[in-house]
Design a protein around this motif. Structure first.
Motif, PDB file in Angstrom:
ATOM      1  N   UNK A   1       0.813  -1.033  -0.197  1.00 35.16           N
ATOM      2  CA  UNK A   1       0.095   0.043   0.115  1.00 35.16           C
ATOM      3  C   UNK A   1       1.004   1.172   0.132  1.00 35.16           C
ATOM      4  N   UNK A   2       0.646   2.215  -0.822  1.00 41.49           N
ATOM      5  CA  UNK A   2       1.507   3.404  -0.929  1.00 41.49           C
ATOM      6  C   UNK A   2       1.317   4.194   0.211  1.00 41.49           C
ATOM      7  N   UNK A   3       1.880   5.435   0.217  1.00 41.15           N
ATOM      8  CA  UNK A   3       1.901   6.332   1.315  1.00 41.15           C
ATOM      9  C   UNK A   3       0.394   7.103   1.338  1.00 41.15           C
ATOM     10  N   UNK A   4      -0.549   6.708   0.492  1.00 43.47           N
ATOM     11  CA  UNK A   4      -1.828   7.700   0.336  1.00 43.47           C
ATOM     12  C   UNK A   4      -2.569   6.995   1.609  1.00 43.47           C
ATOM     13  N   UNK A   5      -2.082   6.993   2.791  1.00 44.45           N
ATOM     14  CA  UNK A   5      -2.795   6.601   3.883  1.00 44.45           C
ATOM     15  C   UNK A   5      -2.853   7.697   5.042  1.00 44.45           C
ATOM     16  N   UNK A   6      -3.764   7.886   6.043  1.00 35.29           N
ATOM     17  CA  UNK A   6      -3.759   8.522   6.986  1.00 35.29           C
ATOM     18  C   UNK A   6      -4.440   8.356   8.073  1.00 35.29           C
ATOM     19  N   UNK A   7      -4.389   8.791   9.302  1.00 31.61           N
ATOM     20  CA  UNK A   7      -4.831   8.371  10.354  1.00 31.61           C
ATOM     21  C   UNK A   7      -5.678   9.336  11.243  1.00 31.61           C
ATOM     22  N   UNK A   8      -6.955   9.209  11.641  1.00 30.56           N
ATOM     23  CA  UNK A   8      -7.653  10.378  12.742  1.00 30.56           C
ATOM     24  C   UNK A   8      -8.112   9.433  13.594  1.00 30.56           C
ATOM     25  N   UNK A   9      -7.649  10.352  14.965  1.00 30.24           N
ATOM     26  CA  UNK A   9      -8.267   9.667  16.139  1.00 30.24           C
ATOM     27  C   UNK A   9      -9.606  10.299  16.269  1.00 30.24           C
ATOM     28  N   UNK A  10     -10.527   9.363  16.364  1.00 31.91           N
ATOM     29  CA  UNK A  10     -11.886   9.554  16.491  1.00 31.91           C
ATOM     30  C   UNK A  10     -12.336   9.800  17.987  1.00 31.91           C
ATOM     31  N   UNK A  11     -11.951   8.871  18.847  1.00 29.21           N
ATOM     32  CA  UNK A  11     -12.287   8.810  20.370  1.00 29.21           C
ATOM     33  C   UNK A  11     -11.198   8.678  21.164  1.00 29.21           C
ATOM     34  N   UNK A  12     -10.933   9.558  22.233  1.00 30.49           N
ATOM     35  CA  UNK A  12      -9.834   9.399  23.334  1.00 30.49           C
ATOM     36  C   UNK A  12     -10.664   9.568  24.651  1.00 30.49           C
ATOM     37  N   UNK A  13     -10.760   8.506  25.299  1.00 32.23           N
ATOM     38  CA  UNK A  13     -11.435   8.711  26.673  1.00 32.23           C
ATOM     39  C   UNK A  13     -10.776   7.834  27.659  1.00 32.23           C
ATOM     40  N   UNK A  14     -10.264   8.891  28.688  1.00 28.28           N
ATOM     41  CA  UNK A  14      -9.413   8.270  29.803  1.00 28.28           C
ATOM     42  C   UNK A  14     -10.349   7.686  31.048  1.00 28.28           C
ATOM     43  N   UNK A  15     -10.617   6.205  30.968  1.00 26.92           N
ATOM     44  CA  UNK A  15     -11.180   5.518  32.258  1.00 26.92           C
ATOM     45  C   UNK A  15     -10.398   5.669  33.480  1.00 26.92           C
ATOM     46  N   UNK A  16     -10.774   5.171  34.521  1.00 21.27           N
ATOM     47  CA  UNK A  16     -10.279   4.965  35.852  1.00 21.27           C
ATOM     48  C   UNK A  16      -8.926   4.074  35.608  1.00 21.27           C
ATOM     49  N   UNK A  17      -9.141   3.360  34.903  1.00 24.01           N
ATOM     50  CA  UNK A  17      -8.038   2.244  34.418  1.00 24.01           C
ATOM     51  C   UNK A  17      -7.358   1.915  32.980  1.00 24.01           C
ATOM     52  N   UNK A  18      -8.438   2.412  32.145  1.00 20.69           N
ATOM     53  CA  UNK A  18      -8.048   2.105  30.854  1.00 20.69           C
ATOM     54  C   UNK A  18      -8.324   3.220  30.059  1.00 20.69           C
ATOM     55  N   UNK A  19      -7.372   3.558  28.942  1.00 23.86           N
ATOM     56  CA  UNK A  19      -7.916   4.561  27.991  1.00 23.86           C
ATOM     57  C   UNK A  19      -8.477   4.053  26.547  1.00 23.86           C
ATOM     58  N   UNK A  20      -9.650   4.318  26.242  1.00 23.18           N
ATOM     59  CA  UNK A  20     -10.348   3.666  25.315  1.00 23.18           C
ATOM     60  C   UNK A  20     -10.070   4.817  23.906  1.00 23.18           C
ATOM     61  N   UNK A  21      -9.174   4.310  22.943  1.00 26.69           N
ATOM     62  CA  UNK A  21      -8.827   4.857  21.734  1.00 26.69           C
ATOM     63  C   UNK A  21      -9.576   4.369  20.613  1.00 26.69           C
ATOM     64  N   UNK A  22     -10.070   5.236  19.556  1.00 23.28           N
ATOM     65  CA  UNK A  22     -10.725   4.507  18.421  1.00 23.28           C
ATOM     66  C   UNK A  22     -10.182   5.470  17.366  1.00 23.28           C
ATOM     67  N   UNK A  23      -9.454   4.941  16.356  1.00 27.90           N
ATOM     68  CA  UNK A  23      -9.215   5.451  15.137  1.00 27.90           C
ATOM     69  C   UNK A  23      -9.648   4.770  13.783  1.00 27.90           C
ATOM     70  N   UNK A  24      -9.511   5.820  12.796  1.00 24.71           N
ATOM     71  CA  UNK A  24     -10.011   5.555  11.556  1.00 24.71           C
ATOM     72  C   UNK A  24      -8.682   5.775  10.493  1.00 24.71           C
TER      73      UNK A  24
END
Length: 298
Positions: A209-232
């Protein structure tokens, strides 16, 4: 009169000469992603090196290249060239015994640097099979431009990086530190997380896959013990999406596992990472799309 020094050092050069590796090794931590593929760095990323008496703010830039056909390439060149303005020292990195059209192009841009000192770094000297070739090569390079210094280095093996650091610190202007002593970059954690994911994609897929990819962070939620991260992860074509996901999701799972491990080291806590792959046709040649993704450097 201040008893400390602080200033900005731009690291420039054609793609894939080791600029990100150099900054990471000087700082002692990974703040810019690396791979064997050229044009891995897309943004101007600031890394911060603090020592007793001085602080160096490095601007690691995308590789400057002659092809500007796509909007993404133009944005990367804009980022690299804008790093040459308002800096205190420029490090121009080249690759061992090579001198290419790309190096000549970067050198032509340095003619506009005015009185800013330019240090030539000849990288990967540890790989030379015949070390006797190095001195005449250094002499020929020194004749091309009024370099403040010419320093052979190995960014990967830390060779001569202490010499480089001394050369840089001695040229910084007097002044107070801009950042806290323990701060390593001015980039946000969200940005760093997106770059970690992109690095894993580039490293895993090689030439598939060439370099025509990029990443967006959709969700960043810091919980008591775990950080939930969702990315596209954005790709341009359906075939790229299929390759990225892999057989029964095996490849995207592997990318997610590697990225999550790096993120946990970055933020020092558990991470729950969810990755999605979406098609955004033509994003890398769309000026408006690039601005929305953070590629506007003007």
């Amino acid at each position: 009169m201040s008893d400390t020094r602080c200033g900005v050092v731009a690291i420039v050069g054609r793609p894939n000469v080791g600029k990100s590796t150099l900054m990471n090794h000087l700082i002692g931590e990974k703040v810019s992603i690396t791979s064997r593929k050229p044009q891995t760095t897309r943004h101007r990323i600031h890394g911060i090196l603090s020592r007793p008496g001085y602080q160096i703010v490095f601007a690691d830039t995308p590789g400057i290249h002659t092809g500007q056909e796509r909007a993404l390439n133009r944005a990367m060149n804009d980022a690299a060239q804008s790093a040459l303005s308002d800096v205190d020292v420029i490090c121009f990195m080249v690759d061992a015994l090579k001198w290419t059209e790309g190096d000549e192009h970067v050198l032509s841009l340095l003619q506009r640097a005015g009185d800013t000192p330019v240090i030539l770094l000849v990288n990967k000297v540890d790989n030379l099979p015949d070390k006797s070739l190095l001195l005449p090569h250094l002499e020929s390079l020194a004749a091309r431009f009024a370099f403040a210094e010419v320093i052979p280095v190995s960014a990967l093996r830390d060779h001569n990086l202490d010499v480089l650091e001394k050369a840089l610190s001695s040229r910084l202007p007097e002044g107070d530190f801009w950042f806290d002593d323990d701060q390593l970059t001015d980039r946000s954690l969200r940005f760093m997380a997106a770059e970690i994911i992109r690095e894993k994609v580039v490293r895993q897929l090689g030439q598939e896959v060439p370099h025509q990819i990029t990443v967006e962070i959709d969700i960043w939620e810091d919980g008591p013990k775990v950080t939930d991260i969702a990315a596209t992860i954005l790709v341009e074509r359906r075939g790229q999406k299929k390759i990225l996901i892999g057989d029964k999701g095996s490849r995207i799972k592997s990318i997610g596992t590697q990225a999550r491990e790096d993120m946990e080291r970055l933020i020092d806590r558990k991470v729950m990472l969810t990755l999605w792959v979406k098609i955004k046709a033509g994003w890398s040649d769309d000026e408006r799309a690039l601005r929305s993704l953070g590629y506007d450097h003007r």
